[in-house]
Design a protein around this motif. Structure first.
Motif, short mmCIF file in Angstrom:
data_model
loop_
_atom_site.label_atom_id
_atom_site.label_comp_id
_atom_site.label_asym_id
_atom_site.label_seq_id
_atom_site.Cartn_x
_atom_site.Cartn_y
_atom_site.Cartn_z
N UNK A 42 0.83 -1.20 0.00
CA UNK A 42 0.00 0.00 0.00
C UNK A 42 0.87 1.26 0.00
N UNK A 43 2.01 1.23 0.71
CA UNK A 43 2.92 2.36 0.74
C UNK A 43 3.42 2.69 -0.68
N UNK A 44 3.78 1.67 -1.44
CA UNK A 44 4.23 1.88 -2.81
C UNK A 44 3.12 2.50 -3.67
N UNK A 45 1.89 2.00 -3.51
CA UNK A 45 0.77 2.56 -4.27
C UNK A 45 0.53 4.02 -3.87
N UNK A 46 0.62 4.30 -2.58
CA UNK A 46 0.42 5.66 -2.09
C UNK A 46 1.46 6.61 -2.67
N UNK A 47 2.72 6.20 -2.63
CA UNK A 47 3.78 7.07 -3.15
C UNK A 47 3.58 7.35 -4.64
N UNK A 48 3.19 6.33 -5.39
CA UNK A 48 2.95 6.51 -6.83
C UNK A 48 1.77 7.46 -7.06
N UNK A 49 0.70 7.27 -6.32
CA UNK A 49 -0.48 8.12 -6.46
C UNK A 49 -0.15 9.55 -6.04
#
Length: 87
Positions: A42-49
């Motif tokens: 989820x952290x990776x998705x958050x950073x990308x978003x």
């Protein structure tokens, strides 16, 4: 405070919680480690978003901004939960 400032502040808080939890993770049980692995995705998705929203601030839809903020809040709560379990 603008949405960009709010998202940057939220990102900094999530990173702080994440860093604190990571330090204590080596003492954790397998259930907490599994929870950590899920949060890392989820952290990776958050950073990308977040990068997308901050880069395209003027063109980013309200929905994209809300999605980034919701994901960030969920991450903050998830890392806070892990921190509490490790104390």
């Amino acid at each position: 405070m603008s949405i960009q400032e709010e998202l940057k502040k939220l990102s900094e808080k999530v990173k702080q919680y994440r860093d604190e939890a990571r330090v204590q993770l080596h003492l954790a049980g397998e259930d907490v480690k599994d929870e950590w692995d899920d949060l890392e995705q989820d952290w990776d998705r958050f950073r990308n978003k977040l990068e997308q929203v901050l880069h395209d601030t003027e063109n980013a839809s309200q929905e994209a901004k809300q999605t980034a903020q919701k994901l960030g809040e969920d991450l903050k709560n998830g890392y806070e939960n892990i921190r509490k379990k490790l104390k």
